[in-house]
Structures are given as C-alpha cells and as structure tokens.
Design a protein around this motif. Structure first.
Motif, short mmCIF file in Angstrom:
data_model
loop_
_atom_site.label_atom_id
_atom_site.label_comp_id
_atom_site.label_asym_id
_atom_site.label_seq_id
_atom_site.Cartn_x
_atom_site.Cartn_y
_atom_site.Cartn_z
N LEU A 1 6.75 10.68 24.47
CA LEU A 1 8.23 11.01 24.32
C LEU A 1 9.05 10.85 25.73
CD1 LEU A 1 10.60 12.22 22.59
CD2 LEU A 1 9.59 14.34 23.49
N ASP A 2 8.39 11.15 26.83
CA ASP A 2 9.06 10.76 28.11
C ASP A 2 9.28 9.44 28.28
OD1 ASP A 2 9.10 13.57 28.49
OD2 ASP A 2 7.36 13.45 29.99
N ARG A 3 8.38 8.28 27.95
CA ARG A 3 8.47 7.10 27.88
C ARG A 3 9.68 6.50 27.13
NH1 ARG A 3 2.78 7.19 27.70
NH2 ARG A 3 2.99 6.47 25.49
N PHE A 4 9.60 7.09 25.67
CA PHE A 4 10.53 6.64 24.78
C PHE A 4 12.17 6.99 25.23
CE2 PHE A 4 12.50 7.27 20.43
CZ PHE A 4 12.69 6.21 20.30
N ILE A 5 12.22 8.13 25.92
CA ILE A 5 13.46 8.57 26.38
C ILE A 5 13.73 7.66 27.77
CG2 ILE A 5 14.86 10.44 27.59
CD1 ILE A 5 13.34 12.50 25.53
N ASP A 6 12.82 7.59 28.65
CA ASP A 6 13.07 6.69 29.65
C ASP A 6 13.63 5.36 29.26
OD1 ASP A 6 12.35 8.76 31.58
OD2 ASP A 6 10.32 7.74 31.88
N GLY A 7 12.87 4.84 28.25
CA GLY A 7 13.59 3.34 27.86
C GLY A 7 14.87 3.46 27.00
N LEU A 8 15.18 4.53 26.30
CA LEU A 8 16.19 4.57 25.65
C LEU A 8 17.43 4.94 26.39
CD1 LEU A 8 15.26 6.65 22.45
CD2 LEU A 8 15.71 4.20 22.52
N GLY B 1 22.54 11.53 20.15
CA GLY B 1 23.37 12.34 20.42
C GLY B 1 23.59 12.93 21.99
N LEU B 2 22.52 13.17 22.34
CA LEU B 2 22.44 13.50 23.74
C LEU B 2 22.43 12.18 24.90
CD1 LEU B 2 19.47 16.05 24.00
CD2 LEU B 2 21.65 16.49 24.59
N GLN C 1 31.25 11.92 35.76
CA GLN C 1 30.72 13.38 35.67
C GLN C 1 29.17 13.73 36.40
OE1 GLN C 1 31.23 14.43 31.79
NE2 GLN C 1 33.57 14.80 32.28
N PHE C 2 28.37 12.45 36.20
CA PHE C 2 27.08 12.65 36.71
C PHE C 2 26.71 11.18 36.89
CE2 PHE C 2 27.05 14.31 32.48
CZ PHE C 2 26.52 13.20 31.78
N GLY C 3 25.35 11.08 37.60
CA GLY C 3 25.09 9.65 37.91
C GLY C 3 24.06 9.30 36.94
N ARG C 4 23.71 7.95 36.83
CA ARG C 4 22.68 7.32 35.85
C ARG C 4 21.38 7.79 36.25
NH1 ARG C 4 24.61 3.61 32.66
NH2 ARG C 4 26.38 2.39 33.14
N ARG C 5 21.03 7.99 37.37
CA ARG C 5 19.78 8.66 37.76
C ARG C 5 19.39 9.94 37.31
NH1 ARG C 5 19.20 6.56 44.05
NH2 ARG C 5 19.67 4.27 43.47
N GLU C 6 20.66 10.58 36.96
CA GLU C 6 20.52 12.12 36.33
C GLU C 6 19.93 12.19 34.74
OE1 GLU C 6 22.97 15.17 38.52
OE2 GLU C 6 24.13 13.15 38.42
N VAL C 7 20.44 10.87 34.06
CA VAL C 7 20.41 10.97 32.69
C VAL C 7 19.12 11.33 32.22
CG1 VAL C 7 20.44 9.34 30.82
CG2 VAL C 7 22.35 9.44 32.24
N ARG C 8 18.06 10.73 32.73
CA ARG C 8 16.76 11.13 32.21
C ARG C 8 16.28 12.61 32.18
NH1 ARG C 8 12.11 12.54 33.28
NH2 ARG C 8 10.16 12.01 32.39
N ARG C 9 16.57 13.14 33.40
CA ARG C 9 16.36 14.53 33.52
C ARG C 9 17.04 15.53 32.51
NH1 ARG C 9 18.59 18.60 36.04
NH2 ARG C 9 19.88 17.39 36.94
N LEU C 10 18.40 14.87 32.61
CA LEU C 10 19.35 15.86 31.72
C LEU C 10 18.96 15.85 30.22
CD1 LEU C 10 22.83 15.03 33.59
CD2 LEU C 10 21.61 17.16 33.72
N VAL C 11 18.78 14.60 30.11
CA VAL C 11 18.71 14.55 28.44
C VAL C 11 17.05 14.92 28.00
CG1 VAL C 11 17.97 12.27 26.38
CG2 VAL C 11 20.01 12.44 27.92
N THR C 12 16.22 14.84 28.67
CA THR C 12 14.83 15.35 28.58
C THR C 12 14.81 17.05 28.59
OG1 THR C 12 13.78 13.30 29.53
CG2 THR C 12 12.25 15.37 29.24
N THR C 13 15.41 17.37 29.50
CA THR C 13 15.48 18.84 29.45
C THR C 13 15.99 19.48 28.36
OG1 THR C 13 15.33 18.99 32.14
CG2 THR C 13 16.28 20.96 30.86
N THR C 14 17.28 18.95 28.14
CA THR C 14 18.10 19.55 26.91
C THR C 14 17.47 19.27 25.56
OG1 THR C 14 20.05 19.06 28.11
CG2 THR C 14 20.23 19.48 25.72
N TYR C 15 16.83 17.98 25.57
CA TYR C 15 16.17 17.46 24.30
C TYR C 15 14.77 18.87 24.18
CZ TYR C 15 14.05 15.05 20.39
OH TYR C 15 13.69 14.71 19.19
#
Length: 189
Positions: free
Chosen positions: A85-92, A153-154, A166-180
């Motif tokens: 799942l982490d790899r999938f989110i990282d790629g998406l 949606g996330l 509002q935040f940087g691209r580098r934060e996306v993985r952490r924000l999405v993964t944590t919320t998901y």
C-alpha cells in the motif's frame, strides 16, 4: 545549439498537470506550460484530441503499472500488505494529475475504449483493496470501492493543497498515508 526535449511521458505529465487546472487551455498554452513550442507539441500530437487521448492512455498505463507492482499473491502474509500500500500511494501521489484529468475529461469519458480501460483498472484496484480487507489490514466494514475512491479524494486534496501553496510536494506522501491509514485501517494498527 541542439534543443533537448522532454520525453513524451514528461510532456504528457506536464500537459495533464496544466489541463487539470485549466481544461479549456489551448495547445499553445499547454506547450508553454510543458516548456516546449506549440510546433513541438503539434509534431508529437497533431490535434488537441490526439493529445488528450495520449494523456488518457498514459494515465491508464501509469496506474496499471502501480497496481501491478502492488499486487500480492493470494497467500501473502498480512504484514506484506502495508508496504505494498505504501508503494502504491508513493507512486500515485505524483500521478494524481494524470488520473484526475482522465476521470473528469468529457472527451475521454466518451471514448469507449478508454472508459473500458478505466473500468477494468477500477476493478483491479477493488481487488487489491478487498485483498487488504481479507488480510485484516483494511477495515472490513467499508466497501472496497470506498477504500479506492477515498484514496483518490485524499490525493486530489493534496494536489490542490500543493497548487495553493499550503504545503509542499514532499509532504504529500506522509499526509495522505497518515490520513488514509487513520480512517481505513483496522483498529489493530
């Protein structure tokens, strides 16, 4: 001086990113956003329709590849799902503009072949999330379709937040993964 041009995939990514923000953008504007001349873009895709179709095809190919990389064997250990799942989110995360554009562009939605490919891709994704449920890694009380759509949606929200500064691209993985994970994983995590 020889001009080094971005690859077709980079051009299509840039086009999708721009078109996802401005669906009615003319080819000249798309070319400028991609860092090439209109003539260069026109040589590769002679019409706007050809460019849109190429973006749709790239979107499907990118997400299909990510799904293939995330797939687990039927007898996979439950703990194997989380890194998949982490790899999938990282790629998406960097591909959201592709999928988002393809799913909302009327011309692409009207294309029977591309629509069938998107539906087949959605079915493949649903199998992935249902597998995560069977392994006890995702909440079984939620439909697999919700697990798939809530992830998009996330990612769309994250893309919007990055575009708005509002935040940087580098934060996306952490924000999405944590919320998901907080909303969709089983309570034992």
């Amino acid at each position: 001086m020889i001009q080094v041009l971005p690859s077709d995939s980079a051009l299509l990514d840039a086009a999708a990113q721009h078109l996802s923000r401005n669906r009615s953008a003319a080819l000249g504007e798309v070319a400028r956003a991609a860092g090439v001349s209109r003539a260069t873009l026109h040589r590769r895709w002679p019409t706007r329709e050809a460019l849109l179709r190429a973006v749709g095809e790239r979107s499907i190919a990118v997400v299909d590849e990510l799904l293939a990389e995330a797939e687990l064997p039927a007898d996979a250990a439950p703990e194997a799902f989380d890194p998949a799942l982490d790899r999938f989110i990282d790629g998406l995360a960097p591909a959201i503009h592709l999928y988002g554009f393809t799913c909302y562009e009327p011309q692409l939605l009207a294309d029977p072949e591309l629509s069938a490919d998107v539906r087949a891709q959605d079915e493949r994704a649903l199998r992935f999330f249902a597998h995560g449920q069977r392994l006890g890694r995702l909440r079984p009380d939620l439909p697999a379709a919700w697990l798939w759509h809530s992830l998009w949606g996330l990612l769309e929200s994250a893309a919007y937040g990055v575009d708005e500064g509002q935040f940087g691209r580098r934060e996306v993985r952490r924000l999405v993964t944590t919320t998901y994970r907080t909303g969709n994983q089983t309570e034992s995590h």
